[in-house]
Design an enzyme around this catalytic site. Structure first.
Site, PDB file in Angstrom:
ATOM      1  N   GLU A  52      -6.898  11.306   2.755  1.00 25.48           N
ATOM      2  CA  GLU A  52      -5.431  11.240   2.779  1.00 25.48           C
ATOM      3  C   GLU A  52      -4.871  10.229   1.778  1.00 25.48           C
ATOM      4  O   GLU A  52      -3.734  10.368   1.332  1.00 25.48           O
ATOM      5  CB  GLU A  52      -4.926  10.932   4.181  1.00 25.48           C
ATOM      6  CG  GLU A  52      -5.106  12.093   5.170  1.00 25.48           C
ATOM      7  CD  GLU A  52      -6.477  12.102   5.829  1.00 25.48           C
ATOM      8  OE1 GLU A  52      -7.360  11.315   5.424  1.00 25.48           O
ATOM      9  OE2 GLU A  52      -6.664  12.906   6.772  1.00 25.48           O
ATOM     10  N   PHE A 114      -5.719  10.705  22.294  1.00 25.00           N
ATOM     11  CA  PHE A 114      -6.651  10.945  21.191  1.00 25.00           C
ATOM     12  C   PHE A 114      -5.882  11.043  19.865  1.00 25.00           C
ATOM     13  O   PHE A 114      -4.910  11.781  19.758  1.00 25.00           O
ATOM     14  CB  PHE A 114      -7.440  12.232  21.432  1.00 25.00           C
ATOM     15  CG  PHE A 114      -8.403  12.536  20.318  1.00 25.00           C
ATOM     16  CD1 PHE A 114      -9.432  11.642  20.002  1.00 25.00           C
ATOM     17  CD2 PHE A 114      -8.264  13.681  19.556  1.00 25.00           C
ATOM     18  CE1 PHE A 114     -10.299  11.902  18.957  1.00 25.00           C
ATOM     19  CE2 PHE A 114      -9.140  13.951  18.516  1.00 25.00           C
ATOM     20  CZ  PHE A 114     -10.163  13.053  18.208  1.00 25.00           C
ATOM     21  N   GLN A 115      -6.335  10.285  18.899  1.00 25.42           N
ATOM     22  CA  GLN A 115      -5.731  10.236  17.558  1.00 25.42           C
ATOM     23  C   GLN A 115      -4.262   9.839  17.588  1.00 25.42           C
ATOM     24  O   GLN A 115      -3.475  10.250  16.736  1.00 25.42           O
ATOM     25  CB  GLN A 115      -5.938  11.547  16.804  1.00 25.42           C
ATOM     26  CG  GLN A 115      -7.428  11.816  16.583  1.00 25.42           C
ATOM     27  CD  GLN A 115      -7.707  12.834  15.506  1.00 25.42           C
ATOM     28  OE1 GLN A 115      -6.975  13.801  15.358  1.00 25.42           O
ATOM     29  NE2 GLN A 115      -8.776  12.612  14.773  1.00 25.42           N
ATOM     30  N   LYS A 164       3.619  16.916  18.204  1.00 23.85           N
ATOM     31  CA  LYS A 164       3.157  18.300  18.174  1.00 23.85           C
ATOM     32  C   LYS A 164       4.076  19.221  18.981  1.00 23.85           C
ATOM     33  O   LYS A 164       4.292  20.381  18.600  1.00 23.85           O
ATOM     34  CB  LYS A 164       1.725  18.373  18.704  1.00 23.85           C
ATOM     35  CG  LYS A 164       1.038  19.666  18.316  1.00 23.85           C
ATOM     36  CD  LYS A 164      -0.454  19.610  18.564  1.00 23.85           C
ATOM     37  CE  LYS A 164      -1.103  20.941  18.229  1.00 23.85           C
ATOM     38  NZ  LYS A 164      -2.550  20.915  18.491  1.00 23.85           N
ATOM     39  N   MET A 482     -12.148  -7.045 -14.508  1.00 24.53           N
ATOM     40  CA  MET A 482     -11.026  -7.948 -14.309  1.00 24.53           C
ATOM     41  C   MET A 482     -11.404  -9.078 -13.353  1.00 24.53           C
ATOM     42  O   MET A 482     -10.980 -10.216 -13.531  1.00 24.53           O
ATOM     43  CB  MET A 482      -9.816  -7.175 -13.786  1.00 24.53           C
ATOM     44  CG  MET A 482      -8.515  -7.942 -13.864  1.00 24.53           C
ATOM     45  SD  MET A 482      -8.154  -8.535 -15.529  1.00 24.53           S
ATOM     46  CE  MET A 482      -6.990  -7.316 -16.100  1.00 24.53           C
TER      47      MET A 482
HETATM   48  C1  TPP Z   1      -8.304  -1.418  -3.675  1.00 27.20           C
HETATM   49  C2  TPP Z   1      -8.527  -2.626  -4.493  1.00 27.20           C
HETATM   50  N1  TPP Z   1      -9.493  -3.517  -4.160  1.00 27.20           N
HETATM   51  C3  TPP Z   1      -9.719  -4.611  -4.911  1.00 27.20           C
HETATM   52  C4  TPP Z   1      -8.943  -4.866  -6.012  1.00 27.20           C
HETATM   53  C5  TPP Z   1      -9.167  -6.120  -6.852  1.00 27.20           C
HETATM   54  N2  TPP Z   1      -9.595  -5.749  -8.206  1.00 27.20           N
HETATM   55  C6  TPP Z   1      -8.725  -5.725  -9.241  1.00 27.20           C
HETATM   56  S1  TPP Z   1      -9.431  -5.204 -10.668  1.00 27.20           S
HETATM   57  C7  TPP Z   1     -10.926  -5.030  -9.918  1.00 27.20           C
HETATM   58  C8  TPP Z   1     -12.120  -4.577 -10.705  1.00 27.20           C
HETATM   59  C9  TPP Z   1     -11.980  -3.222 -11.240  1.00 27.20           C
HETATM   60  O1  TPP Z   1     -13.199  -2.858 -11.825  1.00 27.20           O
HETATM   61  P1  TPP Z   1     -13.295  -1.573 -12.744  1.00 27.20           P
HETATM   62  O2  TPP Z   1     -12.675  -0.416 -12.070  1.00 27.20           O
HETATM   63  O3  TPP Z   1     -14.702  -1.411 -13.204  1.00 27.20           O
HETATM   64  O4  TPP Z   1     -12.346  -1.936 -13.954  1.00 27.20           O
HETATM   65  P2  TPP Z   1     -12.560  -2.968 -15.169  1.00 27.20           P
HETATM   66  O5  TPP Z   1     -11.776  -4.187 -14.816  1.00 27.20           O
HETATM   67  O6  TPP Z   1     -14.008  -3.245 -15.289  1.00 27.20           O
HETATM   68  O7  TPP Z   1     -12.001  -2.275 -16.351  1.00 27.20           O
HETATM   69  C10 TPP Z   1     -10.854  -5.385  -8.576  1.00 27.20           C
HETATM   70  C11 TPP Z   1     -12.000  -5.389  -7.642  1.00 27.20           C
HETATM   71  C12 TPP Z   1      -7.931  -3.937  -6.317  1.00 27.20           C
HETATM   72  N3  TPP Z   1      -7.098  -4.102  -7.352  1.00 27.20           N
HETATM   73  N4  TPP Z   1      -7.749  -2.822  -5.574  1.00 27.20           N
END
Ligand code: TPP
Ligand code: MG
Lengths: 590, 182
Positions: A52, A114-115, A164, A482
């Site tokens: 979803e 439920f749900q 529902k 990042m």
């Molecule tokens: C759902 C979620 N969890 C954690 C983060 C924190 N976060 C930001 S960038 C990142 C790393 C992303 O890695 P990748 O997709 O390999 O991209 P890159 O930075 O290597 O280009 C994380 C864990 C986030 N933005 N979103």
């Protein structure tokens, strides 16, 4: 039109009346009557996602790329909770969504059935508005109201929770009536005196800058047109937020590039040193302003926004104009013309000279390599090979997202779908699916990271099922890049849990799903491989093996001002050298 | 958290934060969940609630009036008003403290325990405050007192050494003087 039908039929009827041709969803016990009503018609196409969250992001991609309201349909309980991230994403980026959730029958509400979950309670904080429909008499009005609220004013997600028994009940359906909403009537026209004052301030400005945002895109194509007209009329420099890219063309002479944390040197310095800032449909987000008490200290600020709460929220402005960007821009242009205003040519010429000086720093430059693919190079080649096509770009979240924003250039609004406010990894692929549904003939590319893509990888199956030729272009650096970059900046290069271990073989993964896989690690082979991706008629996963160490620059470190950016030269031997840039205060920030 | 707060323009750039107390009157459609929206806004965005009262004021139109007493810098108070206005079923938000003349009243019921000297002292003070005795036993009184929140505070403080048992207060209801509505 008034006709007797069941609640489930009303829902489908209302979708038709609201001009909805596509919805994204996933069935379950509490929405079966609606699925049955969908089964018996063919004007609304239902796209079956695999999770979803995917439905919500797909609806966002659909909405963002068309300007229409995106619709998703999910079941009660886990169906609704799975959609929460997407709803929050849409709230922060002001994307119009209507999310229909199933609910247990009214007599069971509150019994931990439920749900059952308290969907309106849970989503109160991540929607613009939400409704629990308690009786069939209220259903048609609420359905149409939901669309009205989602799209009007500052757009956002609206949840309609549908017990529902209400779906089964018989009642009289009413079409969308042209009645005014009782309480919600956002103001579109800006105050005429304030607009006149704004124009007078603009005519006097010596170092002006326009700082536009996602609000211009949300306002519709007319707003972008008028923005371009205003820039042409005044010759003012213009920068934009991540969300606003494309409203003004990247090829335009007055374009400074994106601003903010990973914005260009020229954009940020122009913001810092300007004497007049005209913020249009942007909201002074912390990624934009950097250190607030050093944010553009010497400027007068005009802020145009449809949401009164955006004005003076984080930055005090001198002149706030509440209204829709297109309306206000149109009035501004008219006043400028009829009052015969002229800019201060001499001052402006000097200002541009200064800006050109900043531009000469070439802040997006990076060290090229013949042996490894630099991620920036990969985005540049992708841009060159797709720019003459009808292309839409989505992204995941991370370094690749910033490189995409910096090196892919947008000429038109609604071509760039990214998760700005919430920064949701896993946004890009479902958003690409939604975009491709709306634009079946176009080239839709998700610029991804190897970590992010795994968050909603399952949607590849959706792409295959519906024959959607989305291209997933993974800048695979084997790191949550990042995160790794911030660990270098803040935590002594201790890469705690940021290595992407045990990655799947993305080529085989593509094939396992029934798509096509391409891998490339050689810069000399990159163009060919990209063309192979583009020319393949179905969904593709492109595993682009890039430099693992590259960091994203330029950068305003957290807690610093616009004129304290770090550029790529400065951080050559990344890691320890950049570890000292952020001070203790800055480390507290995100 | 301190570092973050210090970087806000409304605390650092303006020097010492200038905290004010404001009374907001909010006219809402009396539909399920509307109070949760208002309260959730305050908790979600970290605003203060000193007092909150709510009741339906026009049954036919299903209109309720919520009176909120809050504190914050003028900028935060302005934000609160605008954020409230964003809530879809809200008709109107008025910052009564920005109006020239506003009347604020609160009702309190105060239970006091005591015999002998204490008992007569409590009764004497209640007369001075024009509090009504609404319940009495041989060793206790319940007083009903209407007035400004400050007046109620004063009375409660006086009852404390005498034998204050408990207090129930309604919170502030407020309205502007004169012929005009909100
Ligand atoms: C759902 C979620 N969890 C954690 C983060 C924190 N976060 C930001 S960038 C990142 C790393 C992303 O890695 P990748 O997709 O390999 O991209 P890159 O930075 O290597 O280009 C994380 C864990 C986030 N933005 N979103
Ligand atoms: Mg990565």
């Amino acid at each position: 039109m008034s006709k007797q039908m069941t609640g489930a039929e009303m829902i489908v009827e209302a979708l038709k009346d609201q001009g909805v041709d596509t919805i994204f969803g996933y069935p379950g016990g509490a929405v079966l009557p609606i699925y049955d009503a969908l089964f018996q018609q063919d004007s609304v196409q239902h796209v079956l996602v695999r999770h979803e969250q995917g439905a919500a992001h797909a609806a966002e991609g659909y909405a963002r790329s068309t300007g229409k309201v995106g619709v998703l349909l999910v079941t009660s309980g886990p169906g609704a909770t799975n959609a929460i991230t997407g709803l929050t994403d849409a709230l922060l980026d002001s994307i119009p969504l209507v999310c229909l959730t199933g609910q247990v029958p009214t007599h069971l509400i509150g019994s931990d059935a439920f749900q059952e979950c308290d969907t309106v309670g849970i989503t109160r904080h991540c929607t613009k508005h939400n409704y629990l429909v308690r009786s069939i008499e209220d259903l048609p009005r609420i359905l149409h109201e939901a669309f009205y609220v989602a799209r009007s004013g500052r757009p956002g997600p609206v949840v309609v929770d549908l017990p529902k028994d209400v779906q089964f009940a018989l009642g009289m359906y009413q079409g969308p009536l042209n009645i005014q909403h009782k309480t919600y009537q956002p103001k579109l026209k800006g105050d005429a005196d304030r607009i006149r004052e704004a124009v007078a301030m603009m005519a006097k400005a010596k170092r002006p800058v326009i700082y536009s945002g996602g609000g211009v895109v949300n306002s519709g194509p007319e707003a972008s047109k008028l923005l371009r007209e205003l820039v042409a009329l005044t010759g003012f420099p213009i920068t934009s937020t991540l969300m606003g890219l494309g409203a003004y063309p990247a090829s335009g002479e007055n374009w400074l590039g994106m601003l903010g944390m990973h914005g260009t040197y020229e954009a940020n310095h122009t913001m810092h040193d300007c004497d007049l800032m005209i913020a249009i449909g942007s909201r002074f987000d912390d990624r934009i302003t950097g250190r607030l008490d050093a944010f553009s200290p010497g400027s007068k600020k005009i802020h145009i926004d449809i949401d009164p709460s955006s004005i003076n929220k984080t930055v005090k402005v001198d002149l706030g104009i509440v209204g829709d960007c297109a309306h206000v821009l149109e009035d501004m242009i008219n006043v400028w013309r009829t009052e015969g205003h002229k800019v201060d040519d001499e001052a402006l010429a000097g200002w541009w000279k200064q800006i050109d000086h900043w531009r000469a720093r070439k802040s997006l430059a990076y060290r090229a390599s013949k042996t490894t693919i630099k991620p920036q190079y990969a985005v540049q080649r992708l841009y060159e090979l797709t720019k003459d096509r009808d292309t839409y770009i989505t992204t995941e979240v991370g370094q690749h997202q910033m490189w995409a924003a910096q090196h892919y250039h947008f000429e038109e609004p609604n071509r760039w779908m990214t998760s700005g406010g919430l920064g949701t990894m896993g946004y890009g692929l479902p958003a690409a699916i939604g975009t491709q549904m709306a634009h079946p003939k176009s080239l839709v590319i998700d610029i991804a990271g190897e970590a992010s893509i795994l968050m909603n990888m399952q949607e590849m199956s959706t792409a295959v099922q519906y024959g959607l030729p989305v291209k997933i272009f993974i800048l695979n650096n084997e790191y949550m890049g990042m995160v790794r970059q911030w660990q270098e900046l803040l935590h002594g290069g201790r890469y705690s849990q940021s290595y992407s271990n045990a990655l799947p073989d993305f080529v085989k993964l593509a094939e396992a799903y029934g798509g096509h896989g391409v891998r490339c690690s050689d810069p000399a082979d990159l163009d060919r491989a990209i063309l192979e991706m583009i020319n393949y008629p179905g969904p593709v996963i492109f595993d682009c093996i890039v430099d693992k160490q590259e960091n994203c620059f330029p950068m305003i470190p957290s807690g610093k001002a616009h004129n304290e950016m770090i550029l790529a030269e400065l951080s050559d031997d990344a890691g320890v050298a950049i570890g000292s840039i952020i001070d203790e205060k800055g480390k507290m920030l995100v | 958290m301190n570092a973050i707060a210090a970087l806000s323009p409304y605390s650092s750039a303006l020097g010492k934060p200038n905290i004010e107390r404001h009374t907001l009157s909010v006219l809402v459609d009396n539909e399920p969940g509307v109070l949760a929206r208002v309260v959730g806004l305050f908790s979600g965005r970290g605003y203060n609630i000193e007092s909150l009262t709510v009741a339906e004021v026009a049954h036919g139109e299903h209109l309720s009036r919520i009176t909120i007493v809050t504190t914050g810098t003028p900028e935060v108070i302005e934000q609160i008003s605008h954020q409230l206005e964003r809530i879809v079923p809200i008709h109107k938000v008025t910052d009564l403290s920005m109006q020239a003349r506003v009347i604020e009243r609160e009702l309190a019921m105060i239970k006091v325990h005591g015999t002998g000297e204490h008992r007569s002292e409590a009764l004497r003070l209640s007369e001075a405050f024009r509090a009504k005795v609404i319940d009495a036993t041989i060793e206790s009184f319940i007083f009903e007192l209407t007035g400004s929140p400050g007046k109620i505070d004063d009375f409660v403080e006086l009852m404390r050494p005498i034998g204050l048992v408990e207090v129930s207060r309604t919170g502030v209801a407020a309205i502007t003087r004169g012929a005009k509505g909100m």
